[in-house]
Design a protein around this motif. Structure first.
Motif, PDB file in Angstrom:
ATOM      1  N   ARG A  19      -1.162   9.851  -2.374  1.00 40.79           N
ATOM      2  CA  ARG A  19      -1.639  10.771  -1.488  1.00 40.79           C
ATOM      3  C   ARG A  19      -1.156  12.447  -1.996  1.00 40.79           C
ATOM      4  O   ARG A  19      -0.329  12.709  -2.586  1.00 40.79           O
ATOM      5  CB  ARG A  19      -1.065  10.916  -0.294  1.00 40.79           C
ATOM      6  CG  ARG A  19      -0.962   9.522   0.365  1.00 40.79           C
ATOM      7  CD  ARG A  19      -2.051   8.974   0.954  1.00 40.79           C
ATOM      8  NE  ARG A  19      -2.014   8.114   2.270  1.00 40.79           N
ATOM      9  CZ  ARG A  19      -2.313   6.935   2.236  1.00 40.79           C
ATOM     10  NH1 ARG A  19      -2.783   6.331   1.103  1.00 40.79           N
ATOM     11  NH2 ARG A  19      -2.390   6.206   3.033  1.00 40.79           N
ATOM     12  N   LEU A  70       3.273   0.978   4.768  1.00 42.35           N
ATOM     13  CA  LEU A  70       2.978   1.961   5.623  1.00 42.35           C
ATOM     14  C   LEU A  70       4.074   1.642   7.036  1.00 42.35           C
ATOM     15  O   LEU A  70       4.457   2.897   7.419  1.00 42.35           O
ATOM     16  CB  LEU A  70       1.423   1.831   6.250  1.00 42.35           C
ATOM     17  CG  LEU A  70       0.385   2.224   5.171  1.00 42.35           C
ATOM     18  CD1 LEU A  70      -0.955   1.616   5.704  1.00 42.35           C
ATOM     19  CD2 LEU A  70       0.347   3.657   4.941  1.00 42.35           C
ATOM     20  N   ASN A  81       9.059   7.376  -1.013  1.00 43.56           N
ATOM     21  CA  ASN A  81       8.349   7.516   0.032  1.00 43.56           C
ATOM     22  C   ASN A  81       7.982   6.260   0.547  1.00 43.56           C
ATOM     23  O   ASN A  81       7.200   5.463   0.582  1.00 43.56           O
ATOM     24  CB  ASN A  81       6.864   8.028  -0.727  1.00 43.56           C
ATOM     25  CG  ASN A  81       5.724   8.050   0.392  1.00 43.56           C
ATOM     26  OD1 ASN A  81       6.075   8.135   1.433  1.00 43.56           O
ATOM     27  ND2 ASN A  81       4.268   8.007  -0.505  1.00 43.56           N
ATOM     28  N   PRO A  82       9.132   6.044   1.526  1.00 46.14           N
ATOM     29  CA  PRO A  82       8.949   4.783   2.258  1.00 46.14           C
ATOM     30  C   PRO A  82       7.909   4.554   3.184  1.00 46.14           C
ATOM     31  O   PRO A  82       7.382   5.676   3.686  1.00 46.14           O
ATOM     32  CB  PRO A  82      10.532   4.665   2.860  1.00 46.14           C
ATOM     33  CG  PRO A  82      10.954   5.818   3.083  1.00 46.14           C
ATOM     34  CD  PRO A  82      10.051   6.665   2.244  1.00 46.14           C
ATOM     35  N   PRO A  83       7.815   3.485   3.843  1.00 49.32           N
ATOM     36  CA  PRO A  83       6.898   3.072   5.049  1.00 49.32           C
ATOM     37  C   PRO A  83       7.480   3.955   6.329  1.00 49.32           C
ATOM     38  O   PRO A  83       8.476   3.783   6.363  1.00 49.32           O
ATOM     39  CB  PRO A  83       6.641   1.811   5.218  1.00 49.32           C
ATOM     40  CG  PRO A  83       7.291   1.035   4.178  1.00 49.32           C
ATOM     41  CD  PRO A  83       8.502   2.047   3.739  1.00 49.32           C
ATOM     42  N   TYR A  84       6.658   5.003   6.918  1.00 46.26           N
ATOM     43  CA  TYR A  84       7.143   5.536   8.078  1.00 46.26           C
ATOM     44  C   TYR A  84       6.269   5.559   9.375  1.00 46.26           C
ATOM     45  O   TYR A  84       6.505   6.574   9.903  1.00 46.26           O
ATOM     46  CB  TYR A  84       7.708   6.939   7.478  1.00 46.26           C
ATOM     47  CG  TYR A  84       6.958   7.917   6.851  1.00 46.26           C
ATOM     48  CD1 TYR A  84       5.685   8.430   7.470  1.00 46.26           C
ATOM     49  CD2 TYR A  84       7.062   8.371   5.423  1.00 46.26           C
ATOM     50  CE1 TYR A  84       4.848   9.252   6.769  1.00 46.26           C
ATOM     51  CE2 TYR A  84       6.129   9.025   4.853  1.00 46.26           C
ATOM     52  CZ  TYR A  84       5.206   9.654   5.427  1.00 46.26           C
ATOM     53  OH  TYR A  84       4.210  10.273   4.662  1.00 46.26           O
TER      54      TYR A  84
END
Ligand code: GLN
Length: 300
Positions: A105, A228, A203-206
């Motif tokens: 992204r 995600l 950039n973990p799933p949040y």
């Protein structure tokens, strides 16, 4: 897609194909209709998007029309363009993407920008050990390795399929020799190791589990949910990483995390609760949202 312009009897050219497809995508409420049409047609014709402008009057042959029609049908079913063509640009580099990995992204460039500022250039960078958790396509660690060729990079993911894609992307972008990959959940594989890092990045799933169903179909139906879903409150993985990462940082080392646009206060509370970091600094993305938290491990 018609094969020729019935009214004039003239052949179906690149320009007509683009106009027709953009209009068709509009009717199906696909927002970036013209750009999507261009990327898909360029893919069908094995050329660059900009080359289409030089070929506006070129007629499409039967094979090209059949191929393009197949791509249009996939897009109408909401498959993201990046998965259809198997590639996405990030940080001006080209990345291979498959449905095993999240599509990089633009927001995540904020994470890369802030990481780069904290990795010394030149010889000093050679003492810098960088670890990415949840590497996915490899966009973040490959961009870092590309900008700071001296840094020693490590990257992990629970998904072997993702590691395969990230490895390919490291090779395609000329940094395969700078990154070591390993599999496992967050810091678990490092439990028995003495390796410590200057920078841990993720950039973990949040996204809260309950919000996944409301995401656009491109994301909900096609992207890997495991990359995600951040659990009930969205903070399961961010919390787990903050609770453990300081144990793997060198004194004064940095933990950099991408967070959801509305998670600042809760992330700050969790970071304070760990008692391990100071200061705790937030950075905004280009859309003005708090997107990255920078946590410095307290010096000992
Ligand atoms: N920003 C991503 C999205 O909105 C989520 C990425 C993540 O969970 N790490 O789809």
């Amino acid at each position: 897609m018609p094969t020729d312009d019935r009214a004039s009897g003239s052949p179906w050219t690149v320009l007509k194909a683009l106009q027709w497809t953009a209009e068709y995508f509009n009717r199906h409420h696909i927002e970036s209709s013209r750009i999507d049409a261009e990327i898909l047609l360029a893919h069908a014709l094995h050329c660059q998007r900009l080359d289409l402008y030089l070929r506006h009057d070129q007629p499409l042959n039967e094979n090209e029309r059949v191929k393009f029609r197949g791509l249009i049908q996939r897009r109408i079913r909401r498959e993201p363009v990046a998965y259809i063509v198997g590639a996405k640009e990030f940080w001006s580099l080209r990345f291979r993407v498959t449905p095993a990995v999240l599509i990089p992204r633009p927001d995540t460039e904020c994470l890369v920008e802030n990481a780069i500022k904290n990795i010394p250039q030149g010889n000093a960078g050679q003492e810098c050990d960088v670890l990415e958790l949840g590497v996915g396509s490899g966009a973040v660690i490959v961009a870092l390795a590309h900008e700071r060729p001296g840094a020693r990079c490590w990257a992990s993911d629970t998904s072997w399929a993702a590691i395969q894609v990230a490895r390919d992307n490291a090779r395609l972008n000329g940094v395969a020799g700078n990154i070591r990959f390993f599999a496992g959940r967050w810091l678990d594989p490092l439990r028995s190791r003495s390796q410590r890092f200057d920078l841990v990045i993720s950039n973990p799933p949040y996204i809260p589990s309950g919000d996944i169903g409301q995401l656009p179909p491109e994301i909900r139906l096609f992207e890997p949910t495991g990359a995600l879903d951040g659990g009930e409150d969205g903070l399961t993985h961010l919390g787990a990483i903050m609770a453990e990462a300081h144990g793997y940082l060198k004194p004064n080392g940095l933990l950099l995390l991408e967070i959801g646009f509305d998670q600042r206060d809760r992330v700050q509370a969790l970071a304070r609760q760990s008692g391990a970091y100071r200061p705790i600094i937030f950075h905004k993305d280009h859309g003005g949202h708090d997107r990255v938290v920078m946590l410095r491990k307290k010096g000992i």
